[in-house]
Design a protein around this motif. Structure first.
Motif, PDB file in Angstrom:
ATOM      1  N   ALA A  82       0.833  -1.209   0.000  1.00 38.12           N
ATOM      2  CA  ALA A  82       0.000   0.000   0.000  1.00 38.12           C
ATOM      3  C   ALA A  82       0.863   1.253   0.000  1.00 38.12           C
ATOM      4  O   ALA A  82       0.511   2.262  -0.636  1.00 38.12           O
ATOM      5  N   ASP A  83       1.994   1.214   0.707  1.00 44.96           N
ATOM      6  CA  ASP A  83       2.924   2.347   0.678  1.00 44.96           C
ATOM      7  C   ASP A  83       3.498   2.539  -0.725  1.00 44.96           C
ATOM      8  O   ASP A  83       3.640   3.670  -1.204  1.00 44.96           O
ATOM      9  N   VAL A  84       3.851   1.414  -1.376  1.00 43.23           N
ATOM     10  CA  VAL A  84       4.346   1.512  -2.754  1.00 43.23           C
ATOM     11  C   VAL A  84       3.277   2.101  -3.655  1.00 43.23           C
ATOM     12  O   VAL A  84       3.566   2.928  -4.537  1.00 43.23           O
ATOM     13  N   PHE A  85       2.024   1.693  -3.467  1.00 40.52           N
ATOM     14  CA  PHE A  85       0.924   2.233  -4.269  1.00 40.52           C
ATOM     15  C   PHE A  85       0.756   3.737  -4.020  1.00 40.52           C
ATOM     16  O   PHE A  85       0.473   4.501  -4.942  1.00 40.52           O
ATOM     17  N   ARG A  86       0.972   4.171  -2.795  1.00 39.77           N
ATOM     18  CA  ARG A  86       0.750   5.578  -2.450  1.00 39.77           C
ATOM     19  C   ARG A  86       1.823   6.485  -3.044  1.00 39.77           C
ATOM     20  O   ARG A  86       1.516   7.563  -3.557  1.00 39.77           O
ATOM     21  N   ILE A  87       3.079   6.059  -3.010  1.00 46.54           N
ATOM     22  CA  ILE A  87       4.178   6.949  -3.426  1.00 46.54           C
ATOM     23  C   ILE A  87       4.794   6.529  -4.752  1.00 46.54           C
ATOM     24  O   ILE A  87       5.648   7.240  -5.275  1.00 46.54           O
ATOM     25  N   GLY A  88       4.392   5.393  -5.290  1.00 42.49           N
ATOM     26  CA  GLY A  88       5.020   4.905  -6.499  1.00 42.49           C
ATOM     27  C   GLY A  88       4.392   5.452  -7.767  1.00 42.49           C
ATOM     28  O   GLY A  88       3.461   6.262  -7.750  1.00 42.49           O
ATOM     29  N   SER A  89       4.906   4.964  -8.884  1.00 44.02           N
ATOM     30  CA  SER A  89       4.396   5.370 -10.190  1.00 44.02           C
ATOM     31  C   SER A  89       3.185   4.532 -10.568  1.00 44.02           C
ATOM     32  O   SER A  89       2.856   3.539  -9.908  1.00 44.02           O
ATOM     33  N   ASN A  90       2.517   4.947 -11.661  1.00 45.28           N
ATOM     34  CA  ASN A  90       1.366   4.174 -12.129  1.00 45.28           C
ATOM     35  C   ASN A  90       1.766   2.764 -12.568  1.00 45.28           C
ATOM     36  O   ASN A  90       0.977   1.819 -12.463  1.00 45.28           O
ATOM     37  N   PHE A  91       2.986   2.624 -13.059  1.00 44.97           N
ATOM     38  CA  PHE A  91       3.461   1.306 -13.477  1.00 44.97           C
ATOM     39  C   PHE A  91       3.532   0.359 -12.283  1.00 44.97           C
ATOM     40  O   PHE A  91       3.102  -0.800 -12.358  1.00 44.97           O
ATOM     41  N   VAL A 116       0.783  -3.723  -8.118  1.00 41.51           N
ATOM     42  CA  VAL A 116       0.138  -3.861  -6.810  1.00 41.51           C
ATOM     43  C   VAL A 116      -1.324  -4.284  -6.986  1.00 41.51           C
ATOM     44  O   VAL A 116      -1.853  -5.107  -6.231  1.00 41.51           O
ATOM     45  N   LEU A 117      -1.991  -3.701  -8.007  1.00 43.45           N
ATOM     46  CA  LEU A 117      -3.366  -4.099  -8.317  1.00 43.45           C
ATOM     47  C   LEU A 117      -3.430  -5.583  -8.664  1.00 43.45           C
ATOM     48  O   LEU A 117      -4.331  -6.305  -8.210  1.00 43.45           O
ATOM     49  N   ARG A 118      -2.484  -6.065  -9.436  1.00 45.76           N
ATOM     50  CA  ARG A 118      -2.480  -7.486  -9.784  1.00 45.76           C
ATOM     51  C   ARG A 118      -2.283  -8.366  -8.543  1.00 45.76           C
ATOM     52  O   ARG A 118      -2.885  -9.444  -8.421  1.00 45.76           O
ATOM     53  N   VAL A 119      -1.452  -7.939  -7.630  1.00 48.28           N
ATOM     54  CA  VAL A 119      -1.246  -8.706  -6.402  1.00 48.28           C
ATOM     55  C   VAL A 119      -2.545  -8.790  -5.600  1.00 48.28           C
ATOM     56  O   VAL A 119      -2.916  -9.848  -5.086  1.00 48.28           O
ATOM     57  N   THR A 156      -8.226  -0.991  -7.601  1.00 45.80           N
ATOM     58  CA  THR A 156      -7.640  -1.628  -6.428  1.00 45.80           C
ATOM     59  C   THR A 156      -8.648  -1.717  -5.287  1.00 45.80           C
ATOM     60  O   THR A 156      -8.764  -2.744  -4.608  1.00 45.80           O
ATOM     61  N   LEU A 157      -9.401  -0.640  -5.074  1.00 41.77           N
ATOM     62  CA  LEU A 157     -10.431  -0.672  -4.040  1.00 41.77           C
ATOM     63  C   LEU A 157     -11.523  -1.686  -4.384  1.00 41.77           C
ATOM     64  O   LEU A 157     -12.065  -2.354  -3.502  1.00 41.77           O
TER      65      LEU A 157
END
Length: 950
Positions: A68-77, A82-85, A124-125
Motif C-alpha cells: 500500500a505504501d508503494v501504491f501511495r508513493i510509487g508510479s502508475n506502473f 500492486v493491483l495485480r497482487v 484496487t479498491l
C-alpha cells in the motif's frame, strides 16, 4: 559458479535450505526499497507466492501495508502490479489486521490529478471490496467517478461498482437508480451500457429492487434488440433469477421464447447456455411443460438435418443435466413419452456427439427404473445402441471422448442391473480383441476399453473369465505399452477370483515384462501386488531395485520387494501331515516376520521430507505385528501339551476364583495372545483414522484386516474366557468391504475364519484340544497360503493430498530455549493453521472443521511412560475460512499447591511440555487424527519476593 544465476528473491534454491517467512519478507522488502524499477516490480510480483507459502495474518498484514505504501508513493506502473497482487490474493485479504491503515494509504491516491492514478485506485479498491464492503467514502468516490469525463476513470468506476455491488447490499440498493439512469440516458455510449448492465445481476437484496431491475431489463430487451444487448441482458436476468430462486420458472419461459422465436444463432446458443446453468439449479424449479417445449424444439432441429447440429447438441446437454434429477426420470419413464421417443431417434444420428448424448439420457432413465424397481421400457434398445456405439467409436481415435462417455454409461447400467454384464463384456472384449495394431485405434482408446472391462469385472465373480484366452492372444499382438499394462491388470483381476496361475499365463506376463520399460514394469508389479499376486511382484521389484539412480527409490523398491516376498513366502505350500503343517506354518510366519522387519527398515530409509511413506511404513509394521501375534498364538496352543498344569493349580483356582487357571500356563498365554490381537485391532483403527486422504478401497482394506484381528481375538477369548465372549455374537451378518474382487476375497476369508471359530461352551468353558485345534485351523487359514493379501492403493499412491500446517505462539526468542512464564500467571497460547491441498482437493472427503487439542505435561511426567491422570487437556473446534483457522487458549501453569498434604515442589515451578495437535473433521462428522503435533517447552519460574522493611 558457472551456470548459476544469482537472484536475491530466490524462494528456495536447488539443494539449499528453505527460507522462513521473515527472511523471505526481508528480501522482498529490500527489493521494494530499491531505486531500480525492475527490482521493485520483481519484488512485487513475488508476493502472491509468498502468501501461498506462508498464509499467516501477521505476514500478510505487514506485506500488504508495504505494498500500500508503494501504491501511495510509487508510479502508475508500480500501481498496476500492486493491483495485480490484490486481485491474485483475494482469499488472503481478510487476514489484514490493520484494514483502516491499508485503505487509507490506497485511498489517498484518489485525490490525484492524474485520471489514470484515480482509475487504478478505484480498481484496487474494487479488488479488495470483500473486506471494505460498507465504506461510505469509497461508495461516494465510485458514484462521483461515474460522472467523470475521462473514459478510463469511468470504466474503472464501473468495475469497482460491480465488485462492491456483489459484496454490499447497501451499495447495490443505493446505486440501482444511478445505474438505471445511466443505462436509460441518451448520453451514455452503447459500449458503456454493455458494461453497466452486468451490475444489475447483483440487485437481488430486496424484493422491490429486484422487481425494478427486472422491469428495467425487460425494457432493455425491447429497446435494444442488438445481439450484444440481448445476450448481456439475458445473462443478468438469469443470474438474478438464480439468486432469488422464485423467478427461475419465469426466466426459463423467457429463454425458451428466445430459443423458439429469435432467428439469430448466437442468441439461440446463448439461451441454451443459460438454460444449462438454470438446469443445474434443479429440475424441480422448472415450470410445468418447459421440458416438453424444449423437447419440441429439439425434435424440430433433429428433423432439419445437420445444419443445426450444434444447437441440437447444446439442447441435449440441457436435457442431460435435467435427466440427473429423479423428477425428470420419473416423469418420462413411461413407454412412448416424448423424451424417450426423442432420444431413441437421436441414438441413430450420424453425428456421434448427438448419439452419445441421447444414449446417456436413456441409460440414466433406465438406471433410475432399475434402482427403484420399476419396469424399464426400451432397456434392450439402450443396450443394443451402446453396443453399436462402442464398436463404431472405437474405429476412430478422434472419438475418444465420446467412447469414454458410452463406457461410463455402460458401467452404470451394469451396476444397476448386473444381468447386463455378460452382454457388455462380450461386446467390449470383442471390440478390444479385434482391433489390430495397424488400425486407427490409439493407445487411449484401448486403455479406455480395458478400464471399462476392469470396472465391469469388479462387479461380479468370473465376469471376465471367458475373455482369458483372448487376453493372452492380445498380449502377444499389441505394441502399445499402456495397453499391455492394462491387459496384465485384467489378467491379475481374473486370476484373483479364486484361480491358480498356469504356465501359459505366467509366460505371457514374463514376456510382457521383458518388452516394456522400467515405469511400465513398476505399474505391472504394483497391479500384481494390489490383487495379491506377490510372487510375480517380487520378481519384478527385485529386478527394478538395481535399475534406479536414486537412493530413495532403491530403498523404496527394496521395501516393496521384501513386503511381497513376505506374502509370497506365506503362500508356499506346507507338508501334508498335521505335525509337519504346524512346524511349517511357524517357519513360514517367522520368515515373513523377518522380511517385514527388513521392509520397515528399507521404507524408513526411503522416506524423505517431501514423501514420508508414513502409511506404507505403519501398514507394514501392523502386518508384522499381526503375524507375530499369530506365531505367539500357535506357541500358546502348543503349551497345552508341553506345559501341563502345576500341582498348585487347585490352590490358584481357589485364590483367584478363576476356574480356567486349573489348566496352568496355557490360560495365561492364550489371554496374552488375545490381548495382543486386541491391541493390533486398535492399531489398525488408529491407522484408519490417520488416512484422511485414502481412497475408499484402501480404507476398506484396513477395516477388513481390523476385523480379522477382532475375529481372532474373539475366538481366543472363547477358549480362555474374556470380555470378547459376550460381544462375539454382535457381528453375525455377512461381511461387506466393497464390490471389488480383492475386497470380496477378504470378506470370504473373514466369513471362513468366523465359521472355524471354536464353539461356545455352556458349562463355563474348557480349554480342550478340540477347541485349541479350531484356533490352529484359523491360523492355518490366515497364514497357510489360502489368503492373498491385496496391498491397498494408498500404499503406493495418494489421489488426494491434504496437509495441516500449525504455528504456535509465543515462540522462544532463542531457538531451543523454553518460554518463560512467571509463577501464578497464565500463558496465552495462540494456534494458527493452514490447510494445504494437492491438485485434486476434496476428491474423497473434505475438511469441515479442525479440532485443536492442547495437552500440558508437568515436569515430573515429561520422561515418564505412564499417562498422568491430572494432565491438563483442552480442545477447541474451529471452522477454516479460506483454508485458514486460528484459536486461542489460556493455560494455568505452575499453580502453587494448597493444603497441608500437598508437596509444594510438584507444581510450584519447573519446565512444562505443551503439545498442540490437530485433528480433521469431515462433513459426516468423522474424526481423522492426521494432523501434525507441535511441542513447546514452557518454564515456570518464581519471581523474587520483596523484603518488608522493619
Amino acid at each position: 559458479m558457472i551456470g548459476m544465476r544469482m537472484n536475491a528473491f530466490n524462494d528456495a534454491g536447488l539443494g539449499e535450505p528453505e527460507q522462513d517467512a521473515n527472511s523471505a519478507l526481508i528480501e522482498l522488502d529490500k527489493g521494494l526499497r530499491s531505486v531500480k524499477t525492475g527490482e521493485q516490480c520483481e519484488a512485487i510480483v513475488r508476493f502472491p507466492r509468498l502468501f501461498e507459502k506462508y498464509p499467516f495474518p501477521i505476514l500478510i498484514n505487514s506485506s500488504l501495508l508495504k505494498l500500500a505504501d508503494v501504491f501511495r508513493i510509487g508510479s502508475n506502473f508500480l500501481r498496476v502490479w500492486v493491483l495485480r497482487v490484490c486481485q491474485q490474493s483475494e482469499k488472503h485479504l481478510d487476514k489484514i489486521l490493520n484494514v483502516d491503515e491499508f485503505v487509507r494509504r490506497i485511498y489517498s491516491v484518489i485525490h490525484s490529478n492524474d485520471p489514470v492514478a484515480r482509475a487504478l485506485t478505484l480498481r484496487t479498491l474494487g479488488s479488495v471490496a470483500g473486506i471494505i464492503p460498507e465504506r461510505q467514502q469509497v461508495h461516494h468516490s465510485i458514484r462521483r467517478s461515474l460522472d467523470s469525463h475521462d473514459s478510463v476513470e469511468v470504466e474503472a468506476a464501473i468495475y469497482a461498482a460491480q465488485m462492491f455491488a456483489a459484496q454490499s447490499k447497501l451499495f447495490a440498493v443505493s446505486m440501482c437508480s444511478k445505474i438505471s439512469d445511466m443505462i436509460r440516458g441518451q448520453a451514455t455510449p452503447s459500449s458503456m451500457k454493455l458494461q453497466l448492465i452486468p451490475i444489475l445481476q447483483y440487485m437481488h437484496h430486496d424484493t422491490s429492487t429486484a422487481s425494478m431491475v427486472n422491469e428495467l431489463c425487460m425494457e432493455l430487451l425491447g429497446s435494444y434488440p442488438a445481439v450484444e444487448f440481448v445476450r448481456v441482458t439475458l445473462s443478468a436476468l438469469s443470474t438474478l433469477a438464480s439468486a432469488t430462486v422464485i423467478d427461475v420458472s419465469g426466466q426459463v419461459t423467457l429463454l425458451l421464447q428466445y430459443l423458439h422465436n429469435d432467428p439469430r444463432l448466437s442468441v439461440k446458443r446463448h439461451a441454451l447456455h443459460l438454460l444449462h446453468s438454470l438446469a443445474r439449479r434443479g429440475a424441480h424449479l422448472w415450470p410445468q411443460g418447459a421440458l416438453t417445449n424444449l423437447i419440441d424444439s429439439t425434435t424440430i432441429l433433429l428433423q432439419d438435418g445437420t445444419e443445426n447440429t450444434d444447437l441440437l447438441i447444446r439442447t441435449l446437454d440441457v436435457i442431460e443435466v435435467l435427466s440427473q434429477s429423479a423428477v425428470t426420470c420419473d416423469a418420462n419413464m413411461e413407454e412412448g413419452s416424448p423424451l424417450l421417443s426423442l432420444c431413441v431417434n437421436a441414438c441413430y444420428s450420424p453425428d456421434p456427439f448427438v448419439a452419445v448424448k441421447a444414449v446417456t439420457i436413456l441409460a440414466r432413465i433406465a438406471c433410475y427404473c432399475y434402482e427403484e424397481g420399476l419396469p424399464a421400457f426400451g432397456a434392450q434398445d439402450v443396450v443394443s445402441c451402446l453396443e453399436s456405439l462402442i464398436v463404431l467409436l472405437a474405429l476412430d481415435e478422434k472419438h475418444l471422448y465420446q467412447l469414454k462417455g458410452c463406457l461410463r454409461s455402460t458401467v452404470k447400467l451394469c451396476q444397476a442391473q448386473p444381468s447386463h454384464c455378460t452382454i457388455f463384456v462380450d461386446a467390449i472384449g470383442a471390440t478390444l480383441i479385434n482391433t489390430s495394431p495397424e488400425g486407427g485405434q490409439s493407445d487411449g482408446q484401448m486403455v479406455a476399453l480395458c478400464e471399462a472391462l476392469g470396472a465391469i469385472g469388479s462387479l461380479g465373480d468370473n465376469a471376465l473369465l471367458p475373455l482369458l484366452p483372448d487376453i493372452l492372444i492380445k498380449l502377444k499382438q499389441t505394441v502399445h505399452v499402456h495397453t499391455k499394462v492394462m491387459l496384465c491388470t485384467l489378467l491379475f483381476q481374473i486370476v484373483a477370483g479364486g484361480y491358480e496361475w498356469n504356465a501359459e499365463c505366467l509366460e505371457a506376463i514374463k514376456k510382457v515384462v521383458k518388452s516394456v520399460d522400467g515405469w511400465a514394469k513398476y505399474r505391472i508389479a504394483r497391479s500384481a501386488a494390489r490383487y495379491g499376486h506377490h510372487r510375480i511382484a517380487t520378481r519384478i521389484f527385485y529386478g527394478l531395485k538395481e535399475a534406479v539412480a536414486s537412493e530413495q527409490l532403491h530403498f523404496w523398491l527394496s521395501g516393496l520387494q521384501l513386503v511381497t516376498s513376505a506374502e509370497s513366502h506365506l503362500m508356499e505350500e506346507t507338508e501334508d501331515n498335521e505335525n509337519g503343517r504346524k512346524s511349517g506354518i511357524v517357519e513360514k510366519l517367522n520368515g515373513a516376520i523377518s522380511r517385514y522387519a527388513s521392509a520397515c527398515a528399507s521404507m524408513k530409509a526411503a522416506s524423505t521430507p517431501l514423501r514420508s511413506l508414513q502409511f506404507a511404513s505403519e501398514y507394514s509394521i501392523l502386518r508384522c505385528e499381526f503375524l507375530q501375534a499369530l506365531v505367539q498364538l500357535l506357541h500358546s496352543c502348543r503349551s497345552l501339551c508341553t506345559a501341563p498344569p502345576p500341582a498348585i493349580a487347585v490352590a490358584v483356582v481357589l485364590a483367584t476364583k478363576d476356574d480356567l487357571q486349573r489348566y496352568g500356563r496355557v490360560t495365561h498365554q492364550l489371554r496374552k495372545s488375545a490381548q495382543d490381537l486386541r491391541s493390533c485391532a486398535e492399531n489398525y483403527q488408529k491407522l484408519y483414522q490417520s488416512a484422511f486422504d485414502a481412497d475408499p478401497g484402501s480404507l476398506a482394506n484396513i477395516r477388513a484386516l481390523q476385523e480379522m484381528c477382532r475375529l481372532m481375538a474373539n475366538s481366543v477369548e472363547r477358549v480362555c474366557g474374556g470380555v470378547g465372549v459376550s460381544r462375539y455374537r454382535q457381528n453375525e451378518g455377512d461381511f461387506n468391504f466393497g464390490d471389488s474382487v480383492e475386497m470380496r476375497q477378504l470378506a470370504r476369508c473373514c466369513s471362513e475364519v468366523r465359521r472355524l471359530a471354536p464353539p461356545l461352551e455352556t458349562e463355563g468353558g474348557a480349554i480342550s484340544h478340540l477347541r485349541v485345534g479350531c484356533l490352529i485351523s484359523q491360523v492355518m487359514l490366515l497364514a497357510g497360503g489360502k489368503m492373498r493379501l491385496p496391498i491397498p492403493r494408498y500404499f503406493f499412491q495418494a489421489l488426494q493430498a491434504t496437509s495441516v500446517k500449525l504455528s504456535v505462539s509465543p515462540q522462544p526468542r532463542v531457538l531451543g530455549e523454553p518460554v518463560s512464564v512467571p509463577q501464578g500467571s497464565q500463558l496465552a497460547l495462540k494456534v494458527e493453521g493452514v490447510l494445504r491441498h494437492g491438485r485434486r482437493a476434496s476428491l474423497f472427503r473434505s475438511v469441515a472443521a479442525v479440532c485443536i487439542s492442547i495437552s500440558t505435561v508437568p515436569p515430573s511426567k515429561i520422561n515418564s511412560d505412564q499417562k498422568d491422570t491430572n494432565m491438563n487437556e483442552l480442545q477447541q473446534t474451529v471452522t477454516p475460512h479460506r483454508d485458514f483457522f486460528a484459536c486461542e487458549f489460556l493455560l494455568s501453569l505452575g499453580s502453587p499447591a494448597t493444603g497441608p498434604s500437598c508437596n509444594s515442589n510438584i507444581n510450584s515451578g519447573g519446565q512444562y511440555q505443551v503439545t498442540a495437535s490437530a485433528s480433521i473433521l469431515d462433513k459426516d462428522g468423522n474424526v481423522w487424527k492426521c494432523g501434525p503435533r507441535s511441542t513447546l517447552q514452557v518454564k515456570v519460574h518464581e519471581e523474587p519476593t520483596k523484603r518488608k522493611l522493619p
